[in-house]
Design an enzyme around this catalytic site. Sequence first.
Site, PDB file in Angstrom:
ATOM      1  N   LYS A  87       0.864  -1.191   0.000  1.00 44.71           N
ATOM      2  CA  LYS A  87       0.000   0.000   0.000  1.00 44.71           C
ATOM      3  C   LYS A  87       0.901   1.241   0.000  1.00 44.71           C
ATOM      4  O   LYS A  87       1.744   1.412   0.880  1.00 44.71           O
ATOM      5  CB  LYS A  87      -0.861  -0.038   1.271  1.00 44.71           C
ATOM      6  CG  LYS A  87      -2.221   0.558   1.099  1.00 44.71           C
ATOM      7  CD  LYS A  87      -3.036   0.243   2.350  1.00 44.71           C
ATOM      8  CE  LYS A  87      -4.337   0.975   2.366  1.00 44.71           C
ATOM      9  NZ  LYS A  87      -5.026   0.827   3.648  1.00 44.71           N
TER      10      LYS A  87
HETATM   11  C1  E4P Z   1      -8.179   2.092   3.509  1.00 37.13           C
HETATM   12  O1  E4P Z   1      -7.625   1.087   3.117  1.00 37.13           O
HETATM   13  C2  E4P Z   1      -8.099   2.620   4.872  1.00 37.13           C
HETATM   14  O2  E4P Z   1      -7.485   1.658   5.690  1.00 37.13           O
HETATM   15  C3  E4P Z   1      -9.421   2.879   5.519  1.00 37.13           C
HETATM   16  O3  E4P Z   1     -10.504   2.458   4.733  1.00 37.13           O
HETATM   17  C4  E4P Z   1      -9.548   4.187   6.192  1.00 37.13           C
HETATM   18  O4  E4P Z   1     -10.815   4.265   6.801  1.00 37.13           O
HETATM   19  P1  E4P Z   1     -11.186   5.371   7.896  1.00 37.13           P
HETATM   20  O5  E4P Z   1     -11.444   6.657   7.188  1.00 37.13           O
HETATM   21  O6  E4P Z   1     -12.428   4.834   8.551  1.00 37.13           O
HETATM   22  O7  E4P Z   1     -10.008   5.462   8.826  1.00 37.13           O
END
Ligand code: E4P
Length: 224
Positions: A87
Amino acid sequence: MKFFVDTANLKQIKEAQELGVLDGVTTNPSLMAKEGVVGKENIFEHYRKICEIVDGDVSAEVISTDYDGMLKEAAELVKIHPRIVVKIPMIKEGLKAIKYLSGKGIKVNCTLIFSAGQALLAAKAGAEYVSPFVGRLDDISTDGMELIHQIRVIFDNFGIKTKILAASIRNPVHIIKSAEIGADVATCPLSSILALLNHPLTDIGLEKFLSDYRTSQSVSKVKI
Ligand code: E4P
């Protein structure tokens, strides 16, 4: 549409896997910190455990913000397990890293996408997934779902194969809307997936079926 869980909590990942509808996992440094996983070795071990539970792709995020640092981390992360997807954040250095890594056949999930332009750049660089953050856009009074729609239209216009991974999902309506629009994946908290199970008419209907069954059984006993 594939279902990923957006958590580093092993219990929740196991529960989602046991439901039989889990296709993968996304994590981020905040989610790892929430589980109290600290230190590189422990973090890598935690990723290994996640990969052993789930059958699909598991996103592991780099913490470097420079090109060389990201490549070095990516090389280490992919050694953990074949299901690891690296990522990478949507920044200039990240874009260059995506181009390099995808050229080497390494799957990348480009995270922190908040505009169609960012998604298009990540796709052009060869990302396997782009992660538009729906909930965080909603939080600032912008329609997060509209972004998913915009990216879908653009990717379809050009036959772009990069997968749209709807992220920052906060509720079951986000999941349904993502499916309607044609996101390839929704990564969700387990609670939002479980919420899809619920309907009051299901509960009322089941109670009626069971009470009719119980009544019929006691009536037939009286007849005997
Ligand atoms: C994406 O892969 C992130 O880990 C995640 O969806 C972030 O979500 P949040 O805005 O609830 O922290």
